[in-house]
Design a protein around this motif. Structure first.
Motif, PDB file in Angstrom:
ATOM      1  N   PRO A 103       0.809  -1.217   0.000  1.00 43.77           N
ATOM      2  CA  PRO A 103       0.000   0.000   0.000  1.00 43.77           C
ATOM      3  C   PRO A 103       0.842   1.268   0.000  1.00 43.77           C
ATOM      4  N   GLY A 104       2.068   1.207   0.509  1.00 42.21           N
ATOM      5  CA  GLY A 104       2.932   2.390   0.518  1.00 42.21           C
ATOM      6  C   GLY A 104       3.270   2.856  -0.883  1.00 42.21           C
ATOM      7  N   ALA A 105       3.453   1.929  -1.810  1.00 42.70           N
ATOM      8  CA  ALA A 105       3.775   2.285  -3.192  1.00 42.70           C
ATOM      9  C   ALA A 105       2.610   3.052  -3.829  1.00 42.70           C
ATOM     10  N   PHE A 106       1.383   2.626  -3.554  1.00 45.31           N
ATOM     11  CA  PHE A 106       0.229   3.324  -4.102  1.00 45.31           C
ATOM     12  C   PHE A 106       0.058   4.692  -3.450  1.00 45.31           C
ATOM     13  N   LEU A 107       0.377   4.789  -2.175  1.00 45.24           N
ATOM     14  CA  LEU A 107       0.308   6.082  -1.495  1.00 45.24           C
ATOM     15  C   LEU A 107       1.303   7.065  -2.108  1.00 45.24           C
ATOM     16  N   VAL A 108       2.512   6.594  -2.412  1.00 49.00           N
ATOM     17  CA  VAL A 108       3.516   7.450  -3.040  1.00 49.00           C
ATOM     18  C   VAL A 108       3.033   7.929  -4.414  1.00 49.00           C
ATOM     19  N   LEU A 109       2.458   7.047  -5.201  1.00 49.16           N
ATOM     20  CA  LEU A 109       1.947   7.445  -6.520  1.00 49.16           C
ATOM     21  C   LEU A 109       0.838   8.485  -6.401  1.00 49.16           C
ATOM     22  N   ILE A 110      -0.039   8.324  -5.427  1.00 49.60           N
ATOM     23  CA  ILE A 110      -1.131   9.276  -5.240  1.00 49.60           C
ATOM     24  C   ILE A 110      -0.578  10.634  -4.813  1.00 49.60           C
ATOM     25  N   VAL A 111       0.397  10.635  -3.904  1.00 49.36           N
ATOM     26  CA  VAL A 111       0.982  11.896  -3.441  1.00 49.36           C
ATOM     27  C   VAL A 111       1.709  12.602  -4.579  1.00 49.36           C
ATOM     28  N   ILE A 112       2.463  11.857  -5.383  1.00 43.13           N
ATOM     29  CA  ILE A 112       3.169  12.462  -6.523  1.00 43.13           C
ATOM     30  C   ILE A 112       2.167  13.073  -7.500  1.00 43.13           C
ATOM     31  N   GLY A 113       1.080  12.376  -7.781  1.00 39.51           N
ATOM     32  CA  GLY A 113       0.055  12.909  -8.673  1.00 39.51           C
ATOM     33  C   GLY A 113      -0.583  14.171  -8.115  1.00 39.51           C
ATOM     34  N   ALA A 114      -0.846  14.181  -6.810  1.00 41.02           N
ATOM     35  CA  ALA A 114      -1.444  15.371  -6.193  1.00 41.02           C
ATOM     36  C   ALA A 114      -0.491  16.556  -6.248  1.00 41.02           C
ATOM     37  N   VAL A 115       0.808  16.311  -6.034  1.00 34.92           N
ATOM     38  CA  VAL A 115       1.797  17.388  -6.097  1.00 34.92           C
ATOM     39  C   VAL A 115       1.898  17.937  -7.520  1.00 34.92           C
ATOM     40  N   LEU A 116       1.863  17.080  -8.524  1.00 37.86           N
ATOM     41  CA  LEU A 116       1.925  17.541  -9.906  1.00 37.86           C
ATOM     42  C   LEU A 116       0.706  18.390 -10.272  1.00 37.86           C
ATOM     43  N   VAL A 117      -0.461  17.972  -9.838  1.00 39.22           N
ATOM     44  CA  VAL A 117      -1.669  18.750 -10.123  1.00 39.22           C
ATOM     45  C   VAL A 117      -1.608  20.097  -9.402  1.00 39.22           C
ATOM     46  N   ALA A 118      -1.146  20.073  -8.137  1.00 36.23           N
ATOM     47  CA  ALA A 118      -1.026  21.329  -7.391  1.00 36.23           C
ATOM     48  C   ALA A 118      -0.016  22.255  -8.063  1.00 36.23           C
ATOM     49  N   PHE A 119       1.093  21.711  -8.543  1.00 39.20           N
ATOM     50  CA  PHE A 119       2.101  22.525  -9.226  1.00 39.20           C
ATOM     51  C   PHE A 119       1.520  23.145 -10.505  1.00 39.20           C
ATOM     52  N   PHE A 120       0.684  22.406 -11.204  1.00 41.06           N
ATOM     53  CA  PHE A 120       0.047  22.931 -12.407  1.00 41.06           C
ATOM     54  C   PHE A 120      -0.779  24.181 -12.079  1.00 41.06           C
ATOM     55  N   PHE A 121      -1.568  24.118 -10.996  1.00 41.24           N
ATOM     56  CA  PHE A 121      -2.387  25.266 -10.621  1.00 41.24           C
ATOM     57  C   PHE A 121      -1.537  26.429 -10.134  1.00 41.24           C
ATOM     58  N   VAL A 122      -0.445  26.139  -9.407  1.00 39.63           N
ATOM     59  CA  VAL A 122       0.445  27.215  -8.957  1.00 39.63           C
ATOM     60  C   VAL A 122       1.109  27.871 -10.165  1.00 39.63           C
TER      61      VAL A 122
END
Length: 59
Positions: free
Chosen positions: A34-53
């Motif tokens: 489950p840690g691997a999936f958590l890392v993928l979700i966090v990376i995706g959220a950071v990329l989306v947040a960076f897009f909006f910033v």
């Protein structure tokens, strides 16, 4: 001479076998790491947040 019937779910004895049958560990499937999936979700959220910033900053 016929061989004796073995109940379902049991392994018949083999010649030269010194151990009994063991239960196989159940496959964890997607929850195995489950840690691997958590890392993928966090990376995706950071990329989306960076897009909006970047859009807000006008880059």
């Amino acid at each position: 001479m016929s061989s004796p019937l073995v109940p379902p779910g049991e392994t018949p004895p083999a010649e030269g076998s010194v151990s009994s049958a063991h239960q196989e560990r159940r496959d964890g499937g997607i929850w195995e790491h489950p840690g691997a999936f958590l890392v993928l979700i966090v990376i995706g959220a950071v990329l989306v947040a960076f897009f909006f910033v970047a859009r807000a900053a006008g880059w």
